[in-house]
Design a protein around this motif. Structure first.
Motif, mmCIF file in Angstrom:
data_model
loop_
_atom_site.group_PDB
_atom_site.id
_atom_site.type_symbol
_atom_site.label_atom_id
_atom_site.label_comp_id
_atom_site.label_asym_id
_atom_site.label_seq_id
_atom_site.Cartn_x
_atom_site.Cartn_y
_atom_site.Cartn_z
ATOM 1 N N SER A 525 19.304 56.125 -58.450
ATOM 2 C CA SER A 525 20.158 56.933 -57.580
ATOM 3 C C SER A 525 20.757 56.035 -56.509
ATOM 4 O O SER A 525 20.181 55.008 -56.149
ATOM 5 N N LYS A 526 21.918 56.445 -56.001
ATOM 6 C CA LYS A 526 22.572 55.677 -54.930
ATOM 7 C C LYS A 526 21.711 55.658 -53.675
ATOM 8 O O LYS A 526 21.577 54.637 -53.009
ATOM 9 N N SER A 527 21.124 56.831 -53.365
ATOM 10 C CA SER A 527 20.354 56.932 -52.126
ATOM 11 C C SER A 527 19.116 56.036 -52.156
ATOM 12 O O SER A 527 18.685 55.528 -51.126
ATOM 13 N N ALA A 528 18.533 55.833 -53.353
ATOM 14 C CA ALA A 528 17.342 54.978 -53.468
ATOM 15 C C ALA A 528 17.706 53.498 -53.500
ATOM 16 O O ALA A 528 16.830 52.638 -53.416
ATOM 17 N N GLY A 529 18.995 53.222 -53.620
ATOM 18 C CA GLY A 529 19.450 51.827 -53.620
ATOM 19 C C GLY A 529 19.205 51.088 -54.926
ATOM 20 O O GLY A 529 19.349 49.873 -54.988
ATOM 21 N N ASN A 530 18.845 51.838 -55.986
ATOM 22 C CA ASN A 530 18.592 51.175 -57.272
ATOM 23 C C ASN A 530 19.588 51.601 -58.357
ATOM 24 O O ASN A 530 19.376 51.361 -59.538
ATOM 25 N N GLY A 531 20.662 52.274 -57.930
ATOM 26 C CA GLY A 531 21.687 52.698 -58.887
ATOM 27 C C GLY A 531 22.481 51.505 -59.410
ATOM 28 O O GLY A 531 22.689 50.524 -58.700
ATOM 29 N N VAL A 532 22.899 51.606 -60.655
ATOM 30 C CA VAL A 532 23.689 50.546 -61.277
ATOM 31 C C VAL A 532 24.988 51.156 -61.786
ATOM 32 O O VAL A 532 24.973 52.153 -62.509
ATOM 33 N N ASP A 533 26.105 50.576 -61.406
ATOM 34 C CA ASP A 533 27.421 51.046 -61.849
ATOM 35 C C ASP A 533 27.751 50.393 -63.186
ATOM 36 O O ASP A 533 27.913 49.174 -63.263
ATOM 37 N N PRO A 534 27.867 51.177 -64.264
ATOM 38 C CA PRO A 534 28.155 50.595 -65.581
ATOM 39 C C PRO A 534 29.458 49.800 -65.629
ATOM 40 O O PRO A 534 29.552 48.810 -66.357
ATOM 41 N N ILE A 535 30.437 50.232 -64.843
ATOM 42 C CA ILE A 535 31.724 49.522 -64.856
ATOM 43 C C ILE A 535 31.566 48.117 -64.268
ATOM 44 O O ILE A 535 32.205 47.159 -64.734
ATOM 45 N N GLU A 536 30.705 47.978 -63.269
ATOM 46 C CA GLU A 536 30.437 46.638 -62.727
ATOM 47 C C GLU A 536 29.793 45.749 -63.789
ATOM 48 O O GLU A 536 30.095 44.559 -63.882
ATOM 49 N N ILE A 537 28.889 46.335 -64.596
ATOM 50 C CA ILE A 537 28.248 45.570 -65.681
ATOM 51 C C ILE A 537 29.287 45.169 -66.715
ATOM 52 O O ILE A 537 29.290 44.031 -67.212
ATOM 53 N N ILE A 538 30.197 46.097 -67.050
ATOM 54 C CA ILE A 538 31.263 45.786 -68.014
ATOM 55 C C ILE A 538 32.154 44.672 -67.477
ATOM 56 O O ILE A 538 32.544 43.757 -68.209
#
Length: 874
Positions: A525-538
């Motif tokens: 989750s964004k709030s937990a600071g562990n979210g990953v944006d798939p577009i950034e990975i792409i």
């Protein structure tokens, strides 16, 4: 050959996707020549953006659809987006607040105009992101839950159910979100165990002869109490049933009633009855014809019925009421208590049970056939354990509250006559009352639950209620791919809606996947600071790397863990494939390659063709049963280990040799296997496979080629087993080099003692090349060797490598003793198994024979190793 030296996905992915779209490869033709295969996408919200859950879900669907397309099906992956009533309305209201406006300030029409503009602006975002992922959806059929086609289906379904008396309007207990200010269905409420208290409150008799103590978790609703209930069988209260009590903090009196709902053992055995604020109390109220007293407004603040507490929010009122009860001596005691508290699945606010006038769907008649089709396995959940989750919910289902106090959504097609209060339900706007003829009609203000329209998705998107060509050809769809978190919200509702409106199940299979978690197993989750944006990975690694990473090794229904290390492993795998393809293509330039079957294959060729054939079978079997993670692992192992690490290296002896024909034959097999690898891998990693395919002399897109199938011509089982011994020799020599720190560049000599002398001699070129052996000597007895050697015993083969003074007898004896210990453990295991009566009585004969043969081989190996230790010790 124009394949660049470096693997750079950003340089070709967008262009390849545009070419696929422009040429209409995703759009199927309706034809009797092909069988249809259809998947409908779980429509993402127009407010959202691609997260790792979407990436996983879409990748799995795309793998399935690309595989079926290559198998020759007329494949339709139907995309679309969901209007997401509450989520979208919240966004629009937030924007209005920034401008200092409210919904009331702009009015309904202007509000909806803003909502549609939002949809046009942001609704395309997630579609563009799905394209970045490589999703091969038929965008010409893209749907939206509030487009003209879907809206027509929603109205038709509502009207049909209403006239069948399966939809009704009534005042019932519902879940109310004070933050979203709307009713919620049971499926939209998340329950969690929370620590709270039981407050014991004394309710005095009107004659001041004593009191009844009541335990409650919600003292703030005391002002809405209309009775105190006891169990008629409870001896403590038999004498007081029918008497009246003073309602604390008020001047009202309330009766003591008897009802079997009350549990004698809970609390004091007496409970406060607040029909407007508790679902059980509501039912008690109906049985005893009690008044409904609502003490809260839509936002969860106390209303005028709460007297001096009016204007406080419900939690402030709780504290003040408890304080006042204590001051008046009416608070007996407080006990810690843990109970389940419902929260809005959208905003996490504590849900308020509330009696309210709403629209409902009667569920009992709809649930029965939906339960039956799963029990009879006409619909199968994968994994099967999720069918129990589904059945448990369906067996306990209550009527579905479908009205929402919102503006964004499908407005309920019901009108009220201002003259006679008649309700007119019609798909078209009526001009007059059907009962009295009055033309002054007012449409219901509420909209339908988002999931009402989503429940129709498998057929509304294909043209229902019209029997269109699409609906006739593609319905029922073939498989639904979704997360376990929306089995109640969506899967169940699609099943009963499909049966009710189409007379057929919407899909025969439901593939359930888990959530994507971080490396520590925590929910992203964004709030937990562990979210990953798939577009950034792409952007960093390419779409294929992300796709292969999230689907490989996953088990159906299980959560998966995302880690940077794993994404880099996937990138390295694709980089290895890229470099291997370049090696084959560079060496094949200007070379006319013969076709497989036009020449005799060597031992290594037969080995790789057998391995390829086995990989094809294993991948196809696992794709058929939707074990996509295992299929990906099988491909990974075959490509990385068998093809890249072994076969390409085995071919280099011929490729760099002087025999032109041998070179052409090796390159022909390399190219043949490479093409099959690209086809096998295409559903998983569509971009890199298409890019390399453009270089292998094929004009047609890879996605329309035939998916590989098992070929009996390549069933070289005997050749495969024999060549494995050549690999074992190479591996053994390499292990000796590593153990004794002998550089790979240093040439070695090798003594071989084996009955397979002829076969090994035939394949010496591979041993010499991959193990860097200068000369091989075949011996009949170990005594022929006069040098200090390091020996290894394989199955039917003994190897001796002279290492001169590098060899330490002491070190070699230690190594051999370790090997003896491992072999003895295997012998012990086999002996124990073969001495177990249950195994011998029940195991298949071939399995017992295999275990017996394994025991015999290990005993012989142990004898040889012990003999060698004995010789070296002397």
């Amino acid at each position: 050959m124009s394949l660049p030296k470096h693997f750079d996905p950003a340089s070709f992915e967008n262009a390849i996707y545009k070419n696929w779209e422009d040429k209409g490869y995703f759009t199927p033709e309706i034809t009797t020549d092909k069988s249809p295969f259809c998947v409908v996408i779980p429509p993402p919200n127009i407010t959202g953006q691609l997260h790792m859950g979407h990436a996983l879900n879409s990748t799995l669907q795309d793998i399935i659809i690309r595989h079926k397309r290559m198998q020759g099906f007329a494949t339709l992956w139907l995309p679309g987006t969901d209007h997401a009533s509450i989520a979208t309305e919240t966004k629009i209201v937030g924007k209005l607040k920034e401008e200092g406006l409210s919904k009331a300030d702009v009015g309904r029409d202007a509000f909806l105009e803003r909502a549609f503009k939002w949809k046009d602006q942001y609704g395309r975002l997630i579609v563009d992101q799905l394209k970045r992922l490589g999703s091969s959806c038929d965008w010409s059929r893209e749907a939206f839950t509030m487009d003209e086609k879907c809206s027509k289906a929603v109205k038709d379904a509502f009207v049909r159910l209403y006239h069948k008396k399966m939809i009704y309007r009534g005042k019932r207990m519902i879940n109310w979100c004070p933050c979203c200010k709307t009713a919620l269905s049971d499926a939209e409420v998340d329950y969690s165990a929370e620590n709270s208290y039981l407050w014991y409150i004394n309710y005095p008799f009107v004659d001041d002869s004593g009191f009844v103590t009541v335990a409650t978790t919600r003292p703030e609703t005391i002002l809405g109490d209309v009775a105190v209930a006891v169990n008629p069988e409870d001896p403590k209260y038999k004498e007081v049933i029918g008497k009246h009590l003073k309602l604390p903090l008020t001047s009202k009196t309330i009766p003591i009633i008897a009802d079997n709902y009350v549990e004698i053992e809970f609390g004091t055995g007496a409970v406060k009855i607040t029909p407007a604020h508790d679902p059980n109390d509501f039912e008690v109220g109906l049985r005893h014809k009690l008044q409904l007293v609502n003490v809260m407004d839509d936002a969860g603040y106390m209303n005028n019925n709460a007297n001096e507490y009016a204007g406080m929010n419900r939690f402030e009122a709780r504290e003040k009421i408890v304080t006042d009860l204590e001051k008046q001596g009416l608070l007996e005691k407080i006990e810690p208590y843990t109970h389940n508290v419902g929260h809005c699945s959208r905003c996490d606010s504590v849900v308020e049970p509330r009696a309210s006038l709403q629209w409902f769907v009667k569920m009992q008649a709809l649930a029965k056939p939906a339960i039956r089709v799963v029990k009879e396995r006409k619909i199968v959940f994968i994994p099967d354990r999720f069918s129990n989750v589904y059945l448990n919910w369906m067996n306990n289902i209550k009527d579905w509250c479908i009205s929402r106090q919102l503006w964004w959504g499908h407005r309920i097609p019901a009108w009220y006559c201002t003259e006679c209060n008649n309700i007119i339900v019609d798909a078209n706007t009526p001009t007059h009352c059907s009962k009295c003829g009055c033309t002054n009609l007012i449409q219901d203000e509420d909209v339908l639950d988002t999931w009402f329209s989503s429940a129709l998705w498998p057929f509304s998107t294909l043209g229902y209620p019209e029997m269109t060509a699409d609906l006739k050809y593609f319905y029922p769809t073939n498989v639904l791919v979704t997360g376990y978190d929306i089995i109640f919200f969506w899967v169940a509702r699609m099943i009963f809606s499909g049966i009710e409106h189409m007379g057929e199940i919407p899909f025969p299979e439901v593939l359930i996947h888990g959530l994507v978690r971080d490396a520590d197993g925590k929910k992203m989750s964004k709030s937990a600071g562990n979210g990953v944006d798939p577009i950034e990975i792409i952007d960093r690694f390419g779409a294929d790397t992300l796709r292969f990473n999230i689907c490989t090794g996953m088990a159906p229904g299980a959560d998966i863990r995302y880690s940077e290390e794993k994404i880099e492993n996937s990138r390295n795998f694709l980089n290895k494939l890229w470099n291997s393809a370049r090696f084959v293509l560079m060496n094949s330039e200007n070379v006319k390659l013969p076709e497989i079957g036009e020449f005799s294959t060597n031992s290594a060729d037969k080995w790789i063709l057998y391995k390829m054939n086995s990989a094809i079978s294993e991948v196809s079997i696992n794709l058929k049963k939707y074990d996509i993670g295992l299929a990906g692992l099988k491909l990974y192992d075959f490509i990385w280990s068998d093809f890249c690490d072994w076969y390409i290296e085995l071919c280099k002896a011929n490729i760099y040799g002087n025999d032109v024909k041998a070179r052409e034959r090796s390159l022909a097999v390399l190219m043949f296997v490479l093409k099959n690898i690209l086809k096998l891998l295409h559903p998983f990693t569509p971009f890199i496979t298409e890019r390399i395919w453009q270089e292998v002399g094929e004009n047609r897109t890879i996605m329309l080629t035939k998916y590989p199938s098992n070929n009996s011509k390549f069933s070289y089982l005997k050749d495969f087993k024999r060549f494995e011994s050549i690999k074992e020799i190479i591996r053994a020599v390499r292990n000796i080099r590593a153990e004794y720190d002998v550089a790979p560049s240093k040439t070695l000599s090798l003594f071989i003692l084996s009955n397979e002398k002829i076969y090994i001699k035939k394949n010496l070129q591979f041993i010499n090349k991959l193990a860097n052996i200068l000369n091989v000597t075949f011996i009949a007895d170990k005594g022929e060797i006069t040098e200090k050697t390091v020996g290894v015993s394989l199955d039917g083969i003994e190897l001796y490598v002279p290492l001169g003074e590098i060899v330490s007898f002491e070190k070699e004896i230690t190594r051999l003793n370790k090997e003896i210990q491992k072999v003895k453990e295997e012998i012990s295991r086999s002996e124990k198994l073969l001495n177990t009566q249950g195994f011998v009585a029940k195991a298949p004969k071939n399995l017992i024979s295999q275990e017996t043969e394994k025991l015999k081989i290990n005993r012989e190996l142990c004898f040889k190793l012990e003999s060698r230790v004995s010789e070296m010790s002397k």
